[in-house]
Design an enzyme around this catalytic site. Structure first.
Site, mmCIF file in Angstrom:
data_model
loop_
_atom_site.group_PDB
_atom_site.id
_atom_site.type_symbol
_atom_site.label_atom_id
_atom_site.label_comp_id
_atom_site.label_asym_id
_atom_site.label_seq_id
_atom_site.Cartn_x
_atom_site.Cartn_y
_atom_site.Cartn_z
ATOM 1 N N ILE A 11 17.361 52.148 30.045
ATOM 2 C CA ILE A 11 16.659 51.234 29.131
ATOM 3 C C ILE A 11 15.444 51.937 28.538
ATOM 4 C CG2 ILE A 11 17.504 49.128 30.228
ATOM 5 C CD1 ILE A 11 13.944 49.915 30.838
ATOM 6 N N SER A 17 19.087 48.717 24.134
ATOM 7 C CA SER A 17 19.369 48.881 25.562
ATOM 8 C C SER A 17 19.262 47.558 26.306
ATOM 9 C CB SER A 17 18.436 49.924 26.175
ATOM 10 O OG SER A 17 17.084 49.579 26.006
ATOM 11 N N CYS A 101 18.574 66.885 24.292
ATOM 12 C CA CYS A 101 18.020 65.890 25.216
ATOM 13 C C CYS A 101 19.107 64.978 25.769
ATOM 14 C CB CYS A 101 16.947 65.069 24.508
ATOM 15 S SG CYS A 101 16.144 63.841 25.561
ATOM 16 N N CYS A 197 10.231 62.456 19.075
ATOM 17 C CA CYS A 197 9.358 61.635 19.918
ATOM 18 C C CYS A 197 8.120 62.373 20.399
ATOM 19 C CB CYS A 197 10.137 61.076 21.105
ATOM 20 S SG CYS A 197 10.721 62.331 22.294
#
Length: 359
Positions: A11, A17, A101, A197
């Site tokens: 999540i 999610s 990632c 990010c």
């Protein structure tokens, strides 16, 4: 994979999610959630990732109050993603850290956490589909063509897919939003973003200079060279440019000029007219094949060289050095080293590789 009964869902705090979690609960699974912390304590000494227990209230309905763990993977994220990102820019390539990632951090972290708590499958909120046929786990596009994330998942292995559920694969984003209302999901609707990010405000230059303090002296004041080999200006550092870039070159010409190549060894940027960006051929390496065995001879597939690129017919030929040659039937614009070429058969992801060069 045998029929799962205990699912560990990753999540993020967003709607996707959260809805994936609710759907799994609704389908009768025993569900546990985990939050993968990727940007915490990046400078802390290495320690084996350990699960920290908590609880998660996905919605006000008591059925959706589930166990939650957090897993600090910031050291792994730094080593596997951020260092790769920095090294690729330093080599004159344009990386795609989300792909690395997904495979090296998120799926590896989720599977590790699942083993620790005894879950026998993992799930995410990605918009993609997975199925099993002809003795192989297969990856497909999501039903929502605007949200489909299959392009970013080409690095997943058979073992990854064998233990993965993708509850949102058959849904569109509007349908997910409606389900969120019906479930009473508390998660905030995050603003859609294409930013990396760990790069604040999408400011690559500032990030790279901070991550590699020696970079400014190493790459500043290099030459900008036109198609004839004439030096027509100076650049501020080749890592701060990408193939196809037009703005911010600081040179004037009768017709618009675009970055056509980055030469890290010579600290040069090559520029040319728009037509110079078009090419039919590329070489790729570090390939991963999901929906087929690695080709032993030339094969006709469909390929994409970026997320929003359209699929184009191409011939893929394996080379003796382990790379592949890809020749498209129609020219592609701005084939960019460091990005990925991903292959499809219709909606199925067959595999992909990292672009070394376009010619």
């Amino acid at each position: 994979m045998s029929t799962p009964h205990h699912i560990l869902v990753g999540i993020s705090g967003g709607v996707d999610s959260a809805v994936a979690t609710c759907l799994l609960v609704q389908q009768g699974y025993r569900v546990t959630a985990v939050n993968l912390r990727l940007l915490d304590t990046l400078d802390a000494p290495y320690a084996e990732p350990t699960l920290q227990p908590s609880s998660l209230v996905v919605s006000d309905h008591p059925d959706y109050h589930i166990p939650l763990f957090s897993l600090n993977l910031s050291r792994t994220f730094r080593d596997e993603v951020m260092r790769y990102f920095n090294a690729e820019y330093l080599a004159g390539r344009t990386p795609n850290p989300c792909m690395v990632c997904n495979r090296q951090v998120k799926w590896a972290g989720l599977r590790h956490a699942a083993e620790l708590i005894g879950a026998n499958a993992i799930a995410t909120g990605h918009y993609a589909n997975r199925a099993f046929s002809d003795g192989r786990y297969r990856l497909y596009k999501g039903a929502d063509s605007q949200k489909d994330q299959s392009y970013f998942l080409w690095m997943l292995s058979q073992k990854d897919l064998a233990h993965t559920l993708l509850p949102l694969g058959g849904l569109t984003k509007p349908e997910v939003r409606e389900l969120a209302k019906n479930f009473g999901v508390r998660a905030a609707e995050k603003k859609e973003s294409q930013e990396i990010c760990f790069v604040p405000n999408d400011d690559y230059s500032t990030y790279l200079m901070s991550a590699m303090p020696e970079l400014a002296e190493r790459v500043a004041d290099g030459d900008i060279v036109d198609a004839a080999g004439t030096v027509i200006g100076k650049h501020r550092g080749y890592p701060f440019y990408t193939i196809g870039q037009r703005r911010g070159l600081g040179v004037s010409a009768k017709e618009p000029l675009y970055v056509t190549a980055l030469d890290a060894e010579q600290n040069r940027i090559h520029v040319g007219h728009k037509a110079a960006l078009m090419s039919h051929r590329l070489l790729a390496s570090r390939c991963n094949w999901i929906g087929m065995e690695p080709p032993s001879s030339s094969v006709e597939l469909l390929g994409r060289i970026r997320y929003r690129d359209r699929q184009t017919a191409c011939r893929v030929t394996p080379l003796e050095n382990g790379q592949i040659e890809v020749v498209f039937q129609e020219p592609k614009s701005a084939i960019t080293p460091g990005q990925a070429v991903v292959f499809y058969c219709g909606d199925e992801v067959l595999g992909g590789g990292f672009i070394e060069e376009g010619t």
